[in-house]
Motif scaffolding. Structure first.
Motif, mmCIF file in Angstrom:
data_model
loop_
_atom_site.group_PDB
_atom_site.id
_atom_site.type_symbol
_atom_site.label_atom_id
_atom_site.label_comp_id
_atom_site.label_asym_id
_atom_site.label_seq_id
_atom_site.Cartn_x
_atom_site.Cartn_y
_atom_site.Cartn_z
ATOM 1 N N LEU A 1 0.891 -1.308 -0.266
ATOM 2 C CA LEU A 1 0.053 0.160 0.293
ATOM 3 C C LEU A 1 0.916 0.852 0.095
ATOM 4 O O LEU A 1 0.666 2.596 -0.792
ATOM 5 C CB LEU A 1 -1.127 0.056 1.592
ATOM 6 C CG LEU A 1 -2.026 -0.796 1.218
ATOM 7 C CD1 LEU A 1 -2.999 -0.475 2.242
ATOM 8 C CD2 LEU A 1 -2.793 0.161 0.210
ATOM 9 N N SER A 2 2.235 0.952 1.339
ATOM 10 C CA SER A 2 3.317 2.744 0.861
ATOM 11 C C SER A 2 3.522 2.745 -0.374
ATOM 12 O O SER A 2 3.484 4.083 -0.384
ATOM 13 C CB SER A 2 3.495 2.397 1.755
ATOM 14 O OG SER A 2 4.601 1.228 1.935
ATOM 15 N N LEU A 3 3.708 1.810 -0.967
ATOM 16 C CA LEU A 3 4.286 1.801 -2.613
ATOM 17 C C LEU A 3 3.442 2.016 -3.709
ATOM 18 O O LEU A 3 4.009 2.915 -4.786
ATOM 19 C CB LEU A 3 5.388 0.540 -2.911
ATOM 20 C CG LEU A 3 6.556 -0.033 -2.150
ATOM 21 C CD1 LEU A 3 6.541 -1.529 -2.415
ATOM 22 C CD2 LEU A 3 7.571 1.505 -2.354
ATOM 23 N N VAL A 4 2.105 1.923 -3.041
ATOM 24 C CA VAL A 4 1.338 2.428 -3.789
ATOM 25 C C VAL A 4 1.094 3.753 -4.404
ATOM 26 O O VAL A 4 0.589 4.876 -5.615
ATOM 27 C CB VAL A 4 -0.299 1.557 -4.048
ATOM 28 C CG1 VAL A 4 -1.300 2.197 -5.230
ATOM 29 C CG2 VAL A 4 0.133 -0.432 -4.571
ATOM 30 N N LEU A 5 1.035 4.206 -2.623
ATOM 31 C CA LEU A 5 1.008 5.608 -2.461
ATOM 32 C C LEU A 5 2.013 6.640 -2.863
ATOM 33 O O LEU A 5 1.577 7.448 -3.744
ATOM 34 C CB LEU A 5 0.537 5.899 -0.436
ATOM 35 C CG LEU A 5 0.550 7.227 -0.829
ATOM 36 C CD1 LEU A 5 -0.377 7.811 -0.725
ATOM 37 C CD2 LEU A 5 0.534 7.557 1.233
ATOM 38 N N PHE A 6 3.662 5.749 -2.546
ATOM 39 C CA PHE A 6 4.506 6.168 -3.747
ATOM 40 C C PHE A 6 4.030 6.391 -4.991
ATOM 41 O O PHE A 6 4.577 7.484 -5.297
ATOM 42 C CB PHE A 6 5.356 6.197 -3.260
ATOM 43 C CG PHE A 6 6.857 6.551 -3.859
ATOM 44 C CD1 PHE A 6 7.801 7.082 -3.214
ATOM 45 C CD2 PHE A 6 7.043 5.520 -4.775
ATOM 46 C CE1 PHE A 6 8.389 7.971 -4.019
ATOM 47 C CE2 PHE A 6 8.457 6.208 -5.571
ATOM 48 C CZ PHE A 6 9.292 7.170 -4.888
#
Length: 318
Positions: A292-297
């Motif tokens: 999720l954090s990488l998708v947000l990035f």
């Protein structure tokens, strides 16, 4: 003749050796300067490595792993975490909520910053007091602002419902009603960011030469027309910077949601960052949380590139 050639050869050798020595000395000085520069950068590079580069690489690693209920790596699952995310209702709900939250806060916050900065840019007595009042939210922490707005939003004791009752309007369940919770959080966020927006826009206004505005007034332009046709185009670099920073900030909002609603009611305020927090630190699914954090990035990076490619074309640089 041979003696003269020998002297010339000796002189050439001395010249060559002196040039070689000069090049060696210059190279040594450059290496020394570079080493000194890296020595001064070492503390910053160390902090970036510990708090930025290592967590980023660790997130990439964990996004391909499955973790057990204790958060320990259990097995390698490849891209299953990403496919599970894109097929989950939670992911699309948090993305929709974040988009609405950005839509509610960014345009209104920028317009409010322009209005307050324009009002206090006028040189009138006691204007310093208003400048202090408009900039004051910048000095408050998220937790302090959350306590203030929690009191304002209180269904029976809050000031907002008291004002509504004096107008004959029924009280509103600001934070417990799914239809008003996100709007309530957005109101608080706009107020929290108003100090930063105000200072940025005011600094942009103060950088505009007064001669240009005075010339427009001499040519017959009124204050409103001069502001639209002269001030706003000259202010466009500042507004562009503010828009980029505000959009990034809205996608990273967490504190006020965690303190006031914890993503509820019924997921109506579960923004993207809160979904990451819940998935990683409540459910202990660090694999999907890292994904999720990488998708947000990636989303923030794409939005920023779009702004620089398309929106910056309309920015007027002096």
């Amino acid at each position: 003749m041979n003696m003269q050639e020998g002297k010339l050869t000796l002189a050439a050798k001395r010249t060559h050796s002196s040039r070689a020595a000069s090049r060696l000395l210059a190279k040594t000085n450059r290496l020394r300067e570079n080493a000194l520069g890296y020595l001064f950068l070492a503390p910053s590079l160390l902090l970036f490595t510990v708090f930025l580069f290592y967590p980023l690489l660790k997130s990439v690693y964990l996004s391909f792993q499955l973790t057990d209920p204790r958060g320990r790596v259990a097995e390698y699952v490849g891209f299953d975490n990403y496919t599970q995310l894109f097929s989950s209702e939670m992911f699309w709900n948090s993305l929709t909520v974040t988009g609405l939250f950005t839509l509610y806060t960014v345009p209104v916050g920028i317009v409010l910053g322009i209005v307050t900065a324009a009002l206090t840019h006028i040189k009138l007595p006691a204007m310093r007091i208003f400048q202090f009042m408009f900039a004051m939210p910048l000095a408050l922490s998220v937790s302090t602002a959350a306590v203030i707005w929690m009191i304002l939003f209180h269904p029976s004791l809050g000031m907002l419902n008291y004002i509504l009752s004096t107008l004959g309007i029924a009280p509103i369940q600001w934070l417990t009603n799914p239809s008003t919770a996100l709007l309530s959080i957005s109101m608080m966020t706009i107020w929290m960011q108003s100090g930063f927006n105000y200072i940025i826009v005011l600094s942009g206004l103060q950088s505009i030469p007064d001669d240009m505005i005075e010339s427009a007034k001499i040519d017959g332009a009124g204050p409103f027309r001069a502001f639209l046709q002269i001030v706003l185009p000259l202010l466009s670099p500042t507004l562009f910077f503010l828009a980029v920073i505000s959009i990034i900030g809205s996608f990273q909002s967490f504190g006020q949601i965690h303190l006031l609603t914890k993503g509820g009611p019924a997921g109506s305020t579960e923004v993207f960052v809160y979904s990451i927090y819940k998935e990683a630190f409540i459910n202990y699914q660090f694999g999907t949380g890292s994904a999720l954090s990488l998708v947000l990035f990636a989303i923030i990076l794409i939005l920023t590139i779009i702004q620089f490619v398309f929106v910056e074309k309309k920015v007027y640089y002096q």
